[in-house]
Design an enzyme around this catalytic site. Sequence first.
Site, PDB file in Angstrom:
ATOM      1  N   GLY A 376       0.822  -1.203   0.000  1.00  0.00           N
ATOM      2  CA  GLY A 376       0.000   0.000   0.000  1.00  0.00           C
ATOM      3  C   GLY A 376       0.852   1.246   0.000  1.00  0.00           C
ATOM      4  O   GLY A 376       2.079   1.172   0.162  1.00  0.00           O
ATOM      5  N   PRO A 377       0.238   2.407  -0.166  1.00  0.00           N
ATOM      6  CA  PRO A 377       1.004   3.668  -0.203  1.00  0.00           C
ATOM      7  C   PRO A 377       1.613   3.996   1.150  1.00  0.00           C
ATOM      8  O   PRO A 377       1.224   3.415   2.174  1.00  0.00           O
ATOM      9  CB  PRO A 377      -0.051   4.708  -0.623  1.00  0.00           C
ATOM     10  CG  PRO A 377      -1.361   4.091  -0.281  1.00  0.00           C
ATOM     11  CD  PRO A 377      -1.195   2.613  -0.397  1.00  0.00           C
ATOM     12  N   GLY A 379       2.385   5.751   4.697  1.00  0.00           N
ATOM     13  CA  GLY A 379       1.594   6.457   5.701  1.00  0.00           C
ATOM     14  C   GLY A 379       0.261   5.835   6.024  1.00  0.00           C
ATOM     15  O   GLY A 379      -0.548   6.455   6.715  1.00  0.00           O
ATOM     16  N   GLY A 381      -0.024   2.876   7.652  1.00  0.00           N
ATOM     17  CA  GLY A 381       0.093   2.094   8.872  1.00  0.00           C
ATOM     18  C   GLY A 381       0.544   0.664   8.670  1.00  0.00           C
ATOM     19  O   GLY A 381       0.260  -0.184   9.508  1.00  0.00           O
ATOM     20  N   LYS A 382       1.265   0.371   7.581  1.00  0.00           N
ATOM     21  CA  LYS A 382       1.704  -1.012   7.335  1.00  0.00           C
ATOM     22  C   LYS A 382       2.697  -1.466   8.404  1.00  0.00           C
ATOM     23  O   LYS A 382       2.607  -2.580   8.914  1.00  0.00           O
ATOM     24  CB  LYS A 382       2.352  -1.111   5.945  1.00  0.00           C
ATOM     25  CG  LYS A 382       1.441  -0.733   4.796  1.00  0.00           C
ATOM     26  CD  LYS A 382       2.097  -0.979   3.460  1.00  0.00           C
ATOM     27  CE  LYS A 382       3.354  -0.143   3.268  1.00  0.00           C
ATOM     28  NZ  LYS A 382       3.078   1.305   3.241  1.00  0.00           N
ATOM     29  N   THR A 383       3.657  -0.606   8.725  1.00  0.00           N
ATOM     30  CA  THR A 383       4.681  -0.989   9.704  1.00  0.00           C
ATOM     31  C   THR A 383       4.099  -1.069  11.109  1.00  0.00           C
ATOM     32  O   THR A 383       4.372  -2.017  11.853  1.00  0.00           O
ATOM     33  CB  THR A 383       5.845   0.024   9.659  1.00  0.00           C
ATOM     34  OG1 THR A 383       6.361   0.082   8.331  1.00  0.00           O
ATOM     35  CG2 THR A 383       6.944  -0.384  10.609  1.00  0.00           C
ATOM     36  N   SER A 744      -3.781   2.792 -18.252  1.00  0.00           N
ATOM     37  CA  SER A 744      -5.007   3.326 -17.642  1.00  0.00           C
ATOM     38  C   SER A 744      -5.454   4.639 -18.266  1.00  0.00           C
ATOM     39  O   SER A 744      -6.446   5.208 -17.820  1.00  0.00           O
ATOM     40  CB  SER A 744      -4.796   3.532 -16.133  1.00  0.00           C
ATOM     41  OG  SER A 744      -3.761   4.459 -15.907  1.00  0.00           O
ATOM     42  N   LYS A 787      -7.823   4.862  -7.094  1.00  0.00           N
ATOM     43  CA  LYS A 787      -8.232   5.879  -8.064  1.00  0.00           C
ATOM     44  C   LYS A 787      -9.555   6.528  -7.659  1.00  0.00           C
ATOM     45  O   LYS A 787      -9.717   7.757  -7.774  1.00  0.00           O
ATOM     46  CB  LYS A 787      -8.347   5.254  -9.453  1.00  0.00           C
ATOM     47  CG  LYS A 787      -7.023   4.786 -10.039  1.00  0.00           C
ATOM     48  CD  LYS A 787      -7.223   4.071 -11.353  1.00  0.00           C
ATOM     49  CE  LYS A 787      -5.908   3.581 -11.945  1.00  0.00           C
ATOM     50  NZ  LYS A 787      -6.073   2.854 -13.206  1.00  0.00           N
TER      51      LYS A 787
END
EC number: 3.4.21.53
Length: 853
Positions: A376-377, A379, A381-383, A744, A787
Amino acid sequence: MASGSAIQIPSRLPLLLTHEGVLLPGSTMRTSVDSPRNMQLVRSRLLKGTSLRSTIIGVIPNTSDPTSDSEELPSLHRIGTAALAVQVVGSNWPKPHYTLLVTGLCRFQILQLLKEKPYPVAEVEQLDRLEQFTNQHNKSEEELGELSEQFYKYAVQLVEMLDMSVPAVAKLRRLLDNLPREALPDILTSIIRTSNQEKLQILDAVRLEERFKMTIPLLVRQIEGLKLLQKTRKPKQDDDKRIVAIRPIRRINHIPSATEDEDEEGDHDDVVMLEKKIRTSSMSEQALKVCLKEIKRLKKMPQSMPEYALTRNYLELMVELPWNKSTKDRLEIRAARILLDNDHYAMEKLKKRVLEYLAVRQLKNNLKGPILCFVGPPGVGKTSVGRSIAKTLGREFHRIALGGVCDQSDIRGHRRTYVGSMPGRIINGLKTVGVNNPVFLLDEVDKLGKSLQGDPAAALLEVLDPEQNHSFTDHYLNVAFDLSQVLFIATANTTATIPPALLDRMEVIQVPGYTQEEKIEIAHRHLIPKQLEQHGLTPQQIQIPQVTTLDIITRYTREAGVRSLDRKLGAICRAVAVKVAEGQHKETKPDRAEVAEEEDCKEHITEDAKTDSISDTADLALPPEMPILIDFHALKDILGPPMYETEVSERLSQPGVAIGLAWTPLGGEIMFVEASRMDGEGQLTLTGQLGDVMKESAHLAISWLRSNAKRYQLTNASGSFDLLDNTDIHLHFPAGAVTKDGPSAGVTIVTCLASLFSGRLVCSDVAMTGEITLRGLVLPVGGIKDKVLAAHRAGLKRIIIPQRNEKDLEEIAVNVRQDLTFVMASCLDEVLNAAFDGGFSVKPIVEHLNSKL
């Protein structure tokens, strides 16, 4: 040198004055050149000379003060040495100078000084000639022969007292037999320990008889000194041999002795303790076998050997590794669900997967740890969610940052044959946490590099394969370690840069960006309380309403995650901290300047500043219990003017502009596509850092429009249906510094060009995404959720997406879907009808007229 007669030197020589030593014929000397005269000689004669004769110089020992920098030439010594410059090295530190390597050839005496500047040149006479020696043999042949034999005997005795295993000493012994006797006094005088004054006397001894007589005492002195040195060393060597012979006996019989070193005894005890730890540890059978073999080698190894410390470090690491030590999981599903909900808002798919793992673990204890990959992008919260998972399970947590790692040894470790070898990050992390079932977070796995030291992504294949990692072998350990109980979590911004083989071993869980409503909830649940705590503020001192948070999200940040939002909230807290700190030191009755400043501040940051009129100047100071309310005026003061304003309607005020939707590793983005036409030769120009895929989409779009120009009544400036007839088209994607590529933008380019050739405006609230074929079909694309969220952030109302992407709308929150209208398109006719007011279809009467024509 063979003989004196073989040496012919020029009659005029440039003179090099040395004060560091005395050069004798047959010897070599390295001297530093830093005086102006000598440096000029080097530049003019040695650096520019091409013949052998130009590199022969006269070396004169300078007996005057070497530190005096007088411009006058000092008095020259009468006798010097003709020398060959073998090497010239220049340097600028600490000041400009040259270093010369010169080899002495023969003696000469100065007959006449020809010039002094820029360097001295003299007319010289060669002294070392073989004819002089043969003439002397007639009158004192026996005496000179005795001197020569006596000198040779002492020279051989001196050389044999030295270590013949040294190559230089062995070479000197061969020189004694091969060189003429008349050359030996000069060579040996330059080798043995003598003063410059003694060497100067040997240089002045032109007659060979004098030279032998003066050199023999120097040899005798050197021999006596070596004899004395050998006498002092011999008892010490005998003691060393006795100690070496005794020590092994003491060690074998374990006989305590007062003469043994205490440190050695302590170290021996440490080795015994280490062996005991190895035998009592729960390591695997293979590892135990290797460690016992190494401890056996360690006992026989002297402590002075470098390998002793390496082997000991290896054994200590093997003992410290958690071979069979683990933590017990908390298998309470309800408690885990509550903990995950409290730590993270949204992320439903991710939480669901963790709870599934817990449930299966509760039913089957020996479940292998899964390999999850959160994509995911930045910021979102992955970490931090990895840390929450470890907290939920009650496991140890260890983070390994892989961004920029380009050496496979970081993963697999170095072999112990290398200097400074160490285990890889996986084994090192297990040693740090002390258990064999932690949660390992492999952060930024998509940013691994590749270099000459190997491919770390390939080294991760064994680590992240559930079928192989039960026997992971680190190069440093060289024995298998079981990683199957470790819960590996990888994070990445995109899967495009992860090698397919590595991606195949991981279970990818998409973590998309947040909606505006989710960001508001995250801000008020987590970010604002965290910032207040970090800045020492309380809710009684500052209030940030949800309307203000929405303003920050829409007008000051445009991102998929919440990092920029967190920074903006931190900036607000810092500004309020200044006001609170000033208020604590403010007097009860401020002066007029403070009153004016407070009134100006209160006009922006208090809710009632515009309506209430305050007459008493003492009441202008904010009471301690009154919180500072952050509204739009306060935002503008603290954060400055809004960074993002609604610009969509302004950009679409002319034909030839359309809005597309793009996916980036940082989240979804809206993308404007602009087109213009001008007279030309039918060329298509593309700008805006486009990749190959987008260039192909542009060519597809113009080809489809040209083939359907009559059907849609599209003409160029001259009224021709051939759109490129005497017409050039320029297609531009703004933000040219950003590289754009991917399938796209096809429908967006078609809509933009249709608007340009028809003269009609595209609806200002419509965005679109989708790829096209040459026949006008709309193909599905990826990243629909990101998107759609980007279009929602930009305030757009209608979105055109491919028909086959309808299933992806289920991932989008209900409140976002309610705010937007989705148009499902399977062909370009449907796209154009939805993008323009009143549709884009051709009227039947026009079609009828065209058929008649």
